[in-house]
Design a protein around this motif. Structure first.
Motif, PDB file in Angstrom:
ATOM      1  N   TRP A 269      -4.044   5.025   9.907  1.00  0.00           N
ATOM      2  CA  TRP A 269      -3.614   4.280   8.715  1.00  0.00           C
ATOM      3  C   TRP A 269      -3.103   5.243   7.643  1.00  0.00           C
ATOM      4  O   TRP A 269      -2.103   4.975   6.981  1.00  0.00           O
ATOM      5  CB  TRP A 269      -4.753   3.434   8.173  1.00  0.00           C
ATOM      6  CG  TRP A 269      -4.421   2.707   6.905  1.00  0.00           C
ATOM      7  CD1 TRP A 269      -4.877   2.975   5.653  1.00  0.00           C
ATOM      8  CD2 TRP A 269      -3.527   1.591   6.751  1.00  0.00           C
ATOM      9  NE1 TRP A 269      -4.342   2.108   4.731  1.00  0.00           N
ATOM     10  CE2 TRP A 269      -3.510   1.248   5.388  1.00  0.00           C
ATOM     11  CE3 TRP A 269      -2.746   0.861   7.646  1.00  0.00           C
ATOM     12  CZ2 TRP A 269      -2.740   0.192   4.885  1.00  0.00           C
ATOM     13  CZ3 TRP A 269      -1.984  -0.191   7.164  1.00  0.00           C
ATOM     14  CH2 TRP A 269      -1.978  -0.509   5.802  1.00  0.00           C
ATOM     15  N   VAL A 270      -3.798   6.363   7.485  1.00  0.00           N
ATOM     16  CA  VAL A 270      -3.358   7.373   6.513  1.00  0.00           C
ATOM     17  C   VAL A 270      -1.944   7.844   6.844  1.00  0.00           C
ATOM     18  O   VAL A 270      -1.082   7.951   5.962  1.00  0.00           O
ATOM     19  CB  VAL A 270      -4.342   8.562   6.494  1.00  0.00           C
ATOM     20  CG1 VAL A 270      -3.785   9.699   5.632  1.00  0.00           C
ATOM     21  CG2 VAL A 270      -5.696   8.127   5.969  1.00  0.00           C
TER      22      VAL A 270
ATOM     23  N   ALA B 113      -3.437   6.573   1.044  1.00  0.00           N
ATOM     24  CA  ALA B 113      -4.445   5.656   1.562  1.00  0.00           C
ATOM     25  C   ALA B 113      -5.805   5.979   0.949  1.00  0.00           C
ATOM     26  O   ALA B 113      -6.064   7.102   0.517  1.00  0.00           O
ATOM     27  CB  ALA B 113      -4.504   5.754   3.081  1.00  0.00           C
TER      28      ALA B 113
ATOM     29  N   GLY C 197       0.804  -1.220   0.000  1.00  0.00           N
ATOM     30  CA  GLY C 197       0.000   0.000   0.000  1.00  0.00           C
ATOM     31  C   GLY C 197       0.833   1.263   0.000  1.00  0.00           C
ATOM     32  O   GLY C 197       0.330   2.334  -0.350  1.00  0.00           O
TER      33      GLY C 197
ATOM     34  N   SER D  81     -10.160   6.397   4.957  1.00  0.00           N
ATOM     35  CA  SER D  81      -9.394   5.495   5.814  1.00  0.00           C
ATOM     36  C   SER D  81      -9.187   6.109   7.191  1.00  0.00           C
ATOM     37  O   SER D  81      -9.227   7.339   7.360  1.00  0.00           O
ATOM     38  CB  SER D  81      -8.029   5.193   5.188  1.00  0.00           C
ATOM     39  OG  SER D  81      -8.146   4.486   3.981  1.00  0.00           O
TER      40      SER D  81
ATOM     41  N   ILE E 136       0.695   4.935   6.129  1.00  0.00           N
ATOM     42  CA  ILE E 136       1.020   4.763   4.708  1.00  0.00           C
ATOM     43  C   ILE E 136       1.814   5.960   4.193  1.00  0.00           C
ATOM     44  O   ILE E 136       2.765   5.808   3.412  1.00  0.00           O
ATOM     45  CB  ILE E 136      -0.264   4.547   3.885  1.00  0.00           C
ATOM     46  CG1 ILE E 136      -0.851   3.161   4.192  1.00  0.00           C
ATOM     47  CG2 ILE E 136       0.008   4.677   2.389  1.00  0.00           C
ATOM     48  CD1 ILE E 136       0.051   1.993   3.842  1.00  0.00           C
ATOM     49  N   ASP E 137       1.461   7.159   4.631  1.00  0.00           N
ATOM     50  CA  ASP E 137       2.198   8.346   4.210  1.00  0.00           C
ATOM     51  C   ASP E 137       3.639   8.297   4.718  1.00  0.00           C
ATOM     52  O   ASP E 137       4.584   8.610   3.977  1.00  0.00           O
ATOM     53  CB  ASP E 137       1.496   9.593   4.731  1.00  0.00           C
ATOM     54  CG  ASP E 137       2.125  10.876   4.214  1.00  0.00           C
ATOM     55  OD1 ASP E 137       2.352  10.987   2.995  1.00  0.00           O
ATOM     56  OD2 ASP E 137       2.411  11.768   5.036  1.00  0.00           O
TER      57      ASP E 137
END
Length: 218
Positions: free
Chosen positions: A128-129, A120, A115, A124, A132-133
């Protein structure tokens, strides 16, 4: 070889330490608190207490100087704040990469996440955002450096026994993978010097791990 693993008390790291130690390598694991040191010793690694969130690259360079490879397997972990995704998952990787440059350690293997590389999905969870960032920015930082880097993006992690069979490719599609198989892929990537300057996704598949990694040599 001498291999230093950041995030040395993580589940994948402990499995990797045991595998590398069994293969005859000298392994050191960095951990933030000394209370996990016995677990590293049991895995055959030398524990080194070192806080990636408060240290300088110069101090870390002294720890890793002379190593043949470093592995970034650190993460803020479940239940952590969005802020710590940036200070650990991003900041820790940047710190280790800078220390590797200062210490002349060219081989750098980064554990990222499926991912990463794209935002994201809309809606989301904010944690989680941020995760992933942070992983995406850590990858981007590493790809911009003059190091012999490899980025591994595992799919959904499970604690079932390793299967020894994986799919390792630029794009694999979604899937899961046992942590034990991730550790074995990381060990093979280091030992075979495979996947240099590659970003590879990893899920369970049908190819023996050693063969799957060997396909990314040269």
């Amino acid at each position: 070889m001498r291999i230093v693993i950041a995030g040395g008390h993580g589940k994948i790291a402990l499995l990797l330490e045991a595998r590398l130690s069994a293969d005859g390598h000298t392994v050191q694991g960095l951990l933030r608190r000394p209370d996990g040191a016995d677990d590293l010793v049991a895995a055959g690694a030398e524990p080194v207490v070192f806080d990636l969130e408060s240290a300088t690259a110069e101090a870390l360079a002294e720890v890793i100087r002379g190593a043949d490879a470093v592995v970034f397997a650190a993460g803020a972990g479940a239940g952590s704040t969005a802020e710590r995704k940036y200070t650990v998952d991003l900041g820790g990787s940047v710190l280790l990469a800078e220390a590797a440059k200062l210490a002349g350690v060219r081989r750098f293997v980064q554990v990222s996440s499926m991912g990463a590389g794209a935002p994201a999905a809309p809606g989301s969870d904010p944690i989680w955002v941020a995760y992933i960032d942070a992983k995406t920015k850590a990858e981007d930082d590493l790809r911009g450096r003059d190091l012999d880097w490899t980025i591994i993006r595992p799919g959904g992690l499970v604690d079932t026994p390793g299967l020894g069979l994986v799919h390792l490719a630029i794009t694999t599609g979604r899937g899961t993978v046992p942590r034990a198989d991730v550790a074995d892929v990381l060990a093979e990537v280091i030992e075979q010097r495979a996947g240099i300057h590659q970003t590879l996704e990893l899920v369970s598949g049908s190819t023996p791990i050693s063969q799957a990694v060997a396909a990314w040599k040269g």
